[in-house]
Design a protein around this motif. Sequence first.
Motif, PDB file in Angstrom:
ATOM      1  N   HIS A  26       6.961 -14.974  -2.083  1.00 50.38           N
ATOM      2  CA  HIS A  26       8.092 -15.663  -3.516  1.00 50.38           C
ATOM      3  C   HIS A  26       6.968 -15.462  -4.687  1.00 50.38           C
ATOM      4  O   HIS A  26       6.110 -15.126  -4.881  1.00 50.38           O
ATOM      5  CB  HIS A  26       7.921 -17.129  -3.110  1.00 50.38           C
ATOM      6  N   LEU A  27       7.853 -15.184  -5.576  1.00 49.60           N
ATOM      7  CA  LEU A  27       7.658 -14.674  -7.373  1.00 49.60           C
ATOM      8  C   LEU A  27       7.921 -15.861  -8.084  1.00 49.60           C
ATOM      9  O   LEU A  27       9.058 -16.322  -8.127  1.00 49.60           O
ATOM     10  CB  LEU A  27       7.935 -13.229  -7.493  1.00 49.60           C
ATOM     11  N   ALA A  28       7.109 -16.493  -8.524  1.00 54.75           N
ATOM     12  CA  ALA A  28       6.909 -17.880  -9.640  1.00 54.75           C
ATOM     13  C   ALA A  28       6.145 -17.483 -10.916  1.00 54.75           C
ATOM     14  O   ALA A  28       5.600 -17.064 -10.837  1.00 54.75           O
ATOM     15  CB  ALA A  28       6.461 -18.714  -8.422  1.00 54.75           C
ATOM     16  N   VAL A  29       6.583 -18.305 -11.535  1.00 57.28           N
ATOM     17  CA  VAL A  29       6.510 -17.943 -13.314  1.00 57.28           C
ATOM     18  C   VAL A  29       5.260 -18.385 -13.172  1.00 57.28           C
ATOM     19  O   VAL A  29       4.256 -17.874 -14.203  1.00 57.28           O
ATOM     20  CB  VAL A  29       7.634 -18.765 -14.065  1.00 57.28           C
ATOM     21  N   GLU A  30       4.176 -19.494 -12.656  1.00 60.14           N
ATOM     22  CA  GLU A  30       3.212 -20.107 -12.459  1.00 60.14           C
ATOM     23  C   GLU A  30       1.974 -18.832 -12.230  1.00 60.14           C
ATOM     24  O   GLU A  30       1.314 -19.252 -12.334  1.00 60.14           O
ATOM     25  CB  GLU A  30       3.459 -21.222 -11.519  1.00 60.14           C
ATOM     26  N   GLN A  31       2.892 -18.300 -11.705  1.00 55.98           N
ATOM     27  CA  GLN A  31       1.940 -16.514 -10.879  1.00 55.98           C
ATOM     28  C   GLN A  31       1.472 -15.755 -12.392  1.00 55.98           C
ATOM     29  O   GLN A  31       0.610 -14.911 -11.968  1.00 55.98           O
ATOM     30  CB  GLN A  31       2.197 -16.116 -10.240  1.00 55.98           C
ATOM     31  N   LEU A  32       2.207 -16.185 -13.259  1.00 56.70           N
ATOM     32  CA  LEU A  32       2.743 -14.573 -14.427  1.00 56.70           C
ATOM     33  C   LEU A  32       1.168 -15.529 -15.805  1.00 56.70           C
ATOM     34  O   LEU A  32       1.059 -16.316 -15.947  1.00 56.70           O
ATOM     35  CB  LEU A  32       3.876 -14.780 -14.973  1.00 56.70           C
ATOM     36  N   ILE A  33       0.702 -13.897 -16.551  1.00 52.84           N
ATOM     37  CA  ILE A  33      -0.210 -14.217 -17.036  1.00 52.84           C
ATOM     38  C   ILE A  33       0.117 -12.792 -18.401  1.00 52.84           C
ATOM     39  O   ILE A  33       1.263 -11.350 -18.063  1.00 52.84           O
ATOM     40  CB  ILE A  33      -1.540 -13.730 -16.847  1.00 52.84           C
ATOM     41  N   TYR A  34       0.884 -14.214 -19.913  1.00 52.70           N
ATOM     42  CA  TYR A  34       1.117 -12.396 -20.232  1.00 52.70           C
ATOM     43  C   TYR A  34       0.461 -11.953 -21.468  1.00 52.70           C
ATOM     44  O   TYR A  34      -0.409 -12.486 -22.387  1.00 52.70           O
ATOM     45  CB  TYR A  34       2.252 -13.526 -21.213  1.00 52.70           C
ATOM     46  N   GLY A  64       3.516 -18.447 -32.906  1.00 52.49           N
ATOM     47  CA  GLY A  64       4.823 -19.315 -33.165  1.00 52.49           C
ATOM     48  C   GLY A  64       5.003 -18.323 -31.459  1.00 52.49           C
ATOM     49  O   GLY A  64       6.117 -19.151 -30.418  1.00 52.49           O
ATOM     50  N   GLU A  65       4.996 -17.604 -31.494  1.00 55.91           N
ATOM     51  CA  GLU A  65       4.773 -16.341 -29.983  1.00 55.91           C
ATOM     52  C   GLU A  65       4.102 -17.446 -29.161  1.00 55.91           C
ATOM     53  O   GLU A  65       5.362 -17.652 -27.890  1.00 55.91           O
ATOM     54  CB  GLU A  65       3.782 -15.640 -30.273  1.00 55.91           C
ATOM     55  N   ALA A  66       2.750 -17.923 -28.915  1.00 54.15           N
ATOM     56  CA  ALA A  66       2.556 -19.006 -28.169  1.00 54.15           C
ATOM     57  C   ALA A  66       3.891 -20.204 -27.739  1.00 54.15           C
ATOM     58  O   ALA A  66       3.973 -20.174 -26.123  1.00 54.15           O
ATOM     59  CB  ALA A  66       1.278 -19.052 -28.465  1.00 54.15           C
ATOM     60  N   GLU A  67       4.164 -20.754 -28.024  1.00 50.82           N
ATOM     61  CA  GLU A  67       5.492 -21.916 -27.959  1.00 50.82           C
ATOM     62  C   GLU A  67       6.373 -21.113 -27.656  1.00 50.82           C
ATOM     63  O   GLU A  67       7.142 -21.458 -26.109  1.00 50.82           O
ATOM     64  CB  GLU A  67       5.858 -22.286 -29.233  1.00 50.82           C
ATOM     65  N   ARG A  68       6.731 -20.166 -27.877  1.00 51.33           N
ATOM     66  CA  ARG A  68       8.014 -19.136 -27.071  1.00 51.33           C
ATOM     67  C   ARG A  68       7.450 -18.531 -25.819  1.00 51.33           C
ATOM     68  O   ARG A  68       8.604 -19.021 -24.592  1.00 51.33           O
ATOM     69  CB  ARG A  68       8.176 -18.264 -27.650  1.00 51.33           C
ATOM     70  N   VAL A  69       6.424 -18.682 -25.484  1.00 44.16           N
ATOM     71  CA  VAL A  69       5.680 -18.053 -24.263  1.00 44.16           C
ATOM     72  C   VAL A  69       5.794 -19.841 -23.291  1.00 44.16           C
ATOM     73  O   VAL A  69       5.984 -20.130 -21.770  1.00 44.16           O
ATOM     74  CB  VAL A  69       4.114 -17.667 -24.390  1.00 44.16           C
ATOM     75  N   LEU A  72       8.709 -20.712 -22.037  1.00 40.76           N
ATOM     76  CA  LEU A  72       9.404 -20.132 -20.885  1.00 40.76           C
ATOM     77  C   LEU A  72       9.047 -20.088 -19.211  1.00 40.76           C
ATOM     78  O   LEU A  72       9.001 -19.933 -18.687  1.00 40.76           O
ATOM     79  CB  LEU A  72       9.369 -18.608 -21.031  1.00 40.76           C
ATOM     80  N   GLY A  73       8.010 -21.741 -19.483  1.00 39.50           N
ATOM     81  CA  GLY A  73       7.553 -22.021 -18.306  1.00 39.50           C
ATOM     82  C   GLY A  73       5.828 -20.793 -17.705  1.00 39.50           C
ATOM     83  O   GLY A  73       5.136 -21.169 -17.172  1.00 39.50           O
ATOM     84  N   ILE A  74       5.908 -19.450 -18.337  1.00 44.51           N
ATOM     85  CA  ILE A  74       4.168 -18.930 -17.992  1.00 44.51           C
ATOM     86  C   ILE A  74       3.403 -19.684 -18.534  1.00 44.51           C
ATOM     87  O   ILE A  74       2.941 -20.574 -19.711  1.00 44.51           O
ATOM     88  CB  ILE A  74       4.686 -17.631 -19.365  1.00 44.51           C
ATOM     89  N   PRO A  75       2.256 -19.651 -17.962  1.00 43.67           N
ATOM     90  CA  PRO A  75       1.605 -20.781 -17.926  1.00 43.67           C
ATOM     91  C   PRO A  75       0.142 -20.437 -18.018  1.00 43.67           C
ATOM     92  O   PRO A  75      -0.518 -21.030 -18.820  1.00 43.67           O
ATOM     93  CB  PRO A  75       0.772 -21.129 -16.203  1.00 43.67           C
ATOM     94  N   ALA A  76       0.618 -18.855 -19.183  1.00 37.66           N
ATOM     95  CA  ALA A  76      -1.270 -18.137 -19.487  1.00 37.66           C
ATOM     96  C   ALA A  76      -0.586 -17.038 -20.296  1.00 37.66           C
ATOM     97  O   ALA A  76      -0.568 -16.245 -20.011  1.00 37.66           O
ATOM     98  CB  ALA A  76      -2.413 -18.082 -18.516  1.00 37.66           C
ATOM     99  N   VAL A  77      -1.903 -16.370 -21.091  1.00 38.67           N
ATOM    100  CA  VAL A  77      -1.523 -15.836 -22.279  1.00 38.67           C
ATOM    101  C   VAL A  77      -3.352 -15.062 -21.874  1.00 38.67           C
ATOM    102  O   VAL A  77      -4.022 -15.870 -22.148  1.00 38.67           O
ATOM    103  CB  VAL A  77      -0.944 -15.754 -24.045  1.00 38.67           C
ATOM    104  N   LEU A  78      -3.333 -14.084 -22.648  1.00 35.56           N
ATOM    105  CA  LEU A  78      -4.492 -13.014 -22.338  1.00 35.56           C
ATOM    106  C   LEU A  78      -4.521 -11.960 -23.775  1.00 35.56           C
ATOM    107  O   LEU A  78      -3.804 -11.461 -24.104  1.00 35.56           O
ATOM    108  CB  LEU A  78      -4.382 -11.871 -21.043  1.00 35.56           C
ATOM    109  N   LEU A  79      -5.431 -12.558 -24.209  1.00 34.19           N
ATOM    110  CA  LEU A  79      -5.308 -12.208 -25.922  1.00 34.19           C
ATOM    111  C   LEU A  79      -6.344 -10.961 -26.062  1.00 34.19           C
ATOM    112  O   LEU A  79      -6.998 -10.643 -25.535  1.00 34.19           O
ATOM    113  CB  LEU A  79      -6.866 -13.511 -26.745  1.00 34.19           C
ATOM    114  N   PHE A  80      -5.992  -9.888 -26.783  1.00 33.36           N
ATOM    115  CA  PHE A  80      -6.710  -8.353 -26.680  1.00 33.36           C
ATOM    116  C   PHE A  80      -6.461  -8.567 -28.781  1.00 33.36           C
ATOM    117  O   PHE A  80      -5.130  -9.141 -29.155  1.00 33.36           O
ATOM    118  CB  PHE A  80      -6.295  -7.121 -26.181  1.00 33.36           C
ATOM    119  N   GLY A  81      -7.542  -8.675 -29.993  1.00 38.53           N
ATOM    120  CA  GLY A  81      -7.884  -8.410 -30.875  1.00 38.53           C
ATOM    121  C   GLY A  81      -7.697  -6.841 -31.389  1.00 38.53           C
ATOM    122  O   GLY A  81      -8.275  -5.848 -30.703  1.00 38.53           O
ATOM    123  N   ILE A  82      -7.264  -6.218 -32.318  1.00 37.11           N
ATOM    124  CA  ILE A  82      -7.964  -5.373 -33.346  1.00 37.11           C
ATOM    125  C   ILE A  82      -8.231  -5.971 -34.323  1.00 37.11           C
ATOM    126  O   ILE A  82      -7.535  -6.242 -35.462  1.00 37.11           O
ATOM    127  CB  ILE A  82      -6.535  -4.692 -33.266  1.00 37.11           C
TER     128      ILE A  82
END
Length: 326
Positions: A26-34, A64-69, A72-82
């Motif tokens: 099973h694939l669930a949104v709780e398993q995703l990092i954006y 604002g993008e983090a709020e959108r994410v 959607l129920g996505i639990p986590a983001v992974l940040l890269f900086g430039i």
Amino acid sequence: MSQFPVTRLRRTRRTERLRGLVRETHLAVEQLIYPLFIAEGISEPRPIASMPGVVQWPLEQVAGEAERVAALGIPAVLLFGIPATKDEQGSQAYHPEGIIQRAIQRIKAAVPELLVVTDVCLCEYTSHGHCGVIAGGEVQNDPSLELLARMALSHVEAGADIVAPSDMMDGRVGAIRRLLDERGFAQTPIMAYSAKYASGFYGPFREAAESAPQFGDRRSYQMDPANAREALREVELDIAEGADIIMVKPALAYLDVIRRVREHYDLPLAAYNVSGEYAMIKAAAQQGWLEERRIVMEVLTGIRRAGADIIITYFAPDVARWLREG
């Protein structure tokens, strides 16, 4: 063992309800990092040509993008900086007012419940584009450890929930764990890029993160794509040094490695569905050669079936919507 016609495996495939009832993976949104790219010196989102739908975010809009994410129920983001400026030592990587440090603060202020994971690597911050410091034309392992640990500490002090070292220097998990523990952050998990291969699938990412090496390549520290047993040694060492989550990167060409790691270790296992994998599907879908939604769901289910508990993917917002639609 019963044989045809008594045994008919098609019986449980007849309808979607039946298929769902016996589904093994099973694939669930709780398993995703954006993953998110945050860049200094831009005022509007900057599209990444090789990754349709993915952009570099200006600092002022990342919350604002983090709020959108999160919505959607996505639990986590992974940040890269430039960063706007780079130097030999990658000093903006561990500066308290660096681009990622400020982005963490803004995201956590706007969406406290969203988990913020930060990539810990010098390549986006060094003028030479390598993942550690250079001396004599080579990447130096041990002198890089102090800088990587300082980078991780600065992220946690800014509010990061998890740090994820991706540099592939020997001993970096232990160096980070020791410094975090010394500074009172013993509860902060480390998600180690344990088996990170020297892959051609990273091409679009290097455009997105502006991190292409200015000379040579990364084969002297990232893993040889031909090796699988070595991946188990890398994972074992990271666990011994204090990793809480382990990772295989890339995913699609290394499903066998994901399976081997899953069979040998019980730690949570992440897999990175990397930029080249994303770009291939997007390009084929734009040409009408593939049905994007069906292929994406099949690919991510395959990564889960191989044994991954967590999937880092640029498709996360789309998948979250598709799962909601059913």
